[in-house]
Design a protein around this motif. Structure first.
Motif, short mmCIF file in Angstrom:
data_model
loop_
_atom_site.label_atom_id
_atom_site.label_comp_id
_atom_site.label_asym_id
_atom_site.label_seq_id
_atom_site.Cartn_x
_atom_site.Cartn_y
_atom_site.Cartn_z
N MET A 91 23.22 -21.47 -35.64
CA MET A 91 24.24 -22.32 -35.02
C MET A 91 23.88 -22.68 -33.59
SD MET A 91 27.81 -20.89 -36.70
CE MET A 91 27.74 -19.33 -35.87
N GLU A 92 23.33 -21.72 -32.85
CA GLU A 92 22.91 -21.99 -31.47
C GLU A 92 21.81 -23.06 -31.43
OE1 GLU A 92 23.74 -17.51 -29.64
OE2 GLU A 92 21.68 -18.17 -29.98
N GLU A 93 20.81 -22.93 -32.30
CA GLU A 93 19.70 -23.88 -32.32
C GLU A 93 20.17 -25.29 -32.71
OE1 GLU A 93 16.13 -23.46 -31.67
OE2 GLU A 93 17.12 -21.85 -30.57
N VAL A 120 24.11 -16.74 -36.28
CA VAL A 120 24.41 -17.07 -34.87
C VAL A 120 23.27 -17.88 -34.26
CG1 VAL A 120 24.72 -16.08 -32.56
CG2 VAL A 120 25.99 -15.14 -34.51
N LYS A 121 22.04 -17.45 -34.46
CA LYS A 121 20.88 -18.16 -33.90
C LYS A 121 20.77 -19.56 -34.50
CE LYS A 121 17.31 -18.29 -31.21
NZ LYS A 121 17.51 -18.32 -29.76
N ALA A 174 23.15 -26.56 -32.35
CA ALA A 174 23.94 -27.10 -31.24
C ALA A 174 23.05 -27.48 -30.06
CB ALA A 174 25.00 -26.09 -30.81
N ALA A 175 22.12 -26.59 -29.69
CA ALA A 175 21.25 -26.83 -28.53
C ALA A 175 20.36 -28.05 -28.72
CB ALA A 175 20.39 -25.60 -28.24
N PRO A 192 16.24 -14.03 -36.55
CA PRO A 192 16.53 -15.09 -35.57
C PRO A 192 15.26 -15.80 -35.09
CG PRO A 192 17.87 -13.16 -35.10
CD PRO A 192 16.89 -12.77 -36.20
#
Length: 132
Positions: free
Chosen positions: A51-53, A48-49, A55-56, A96
């Motif tokens: 994918m977040e990083e 999850v982390k 994308a961000a 993460p």
């Protein structure tokens, strides 16, 4: 109908080329081990982390995927980073927090985060915590 070894190699090469086209000539393919052993060790929050990083930070040349067991359960969560030449770096005991450093230093900066990698000495895996 069974495939010959040459046919299987051709299929593999074609698929690797497709993956490389998707994440760009200089991009990365990042694979997270999500088998039961990985999930039990905390791979889901790592995924999850990651994918977040990605994308961000708008990393369009990075493809994120999951796989089953990578084969070193005691080192989970495991994250493998494949470069454009299909060279591989294996990160172990990921969290993460560690994934943020890998994204910043490896995926953006191009520098491997050695402190999170495994090392093989005399055919045996040396845990990162032990090699320090």
């Amino acid at each position: 109908m069974a495939k010959s070894l040459a046919e299987l190699k051709a299929i593999r090469e074609k698929k690797l080329n497709e993956i490389n086209l998707r994440h760009g000539k200089n991009g990365y393919r990042v694979v997270v081990g999500m088998a039961t052993c990985g999930i039990a060790a905390g791979a889901r929050p790592v995924m999850v982390k990651l994918m977040e990083e990605v994308a961000a930070k708008n990393l369009v040349d990075v493809t994120v995927a999951q796989t089953g067991c990578i084969g070193s359960c005691r080192l989970e969560p495991i994250v493998e980073v494949y470069g454009a030449n299909n060279d591989k770096v294996t990160y172990v005991h990921m969290t993460p927090e560690k994934i943020v450093k890998v994204v910043d230093q490896h995926l953006i900066g191009g520098k491997i985060v050695d402190e999170f990698t495994m090392t093989i000495v005399d055919g045996k895996i040396v845990d990162p915590e032990i090699k320090a």
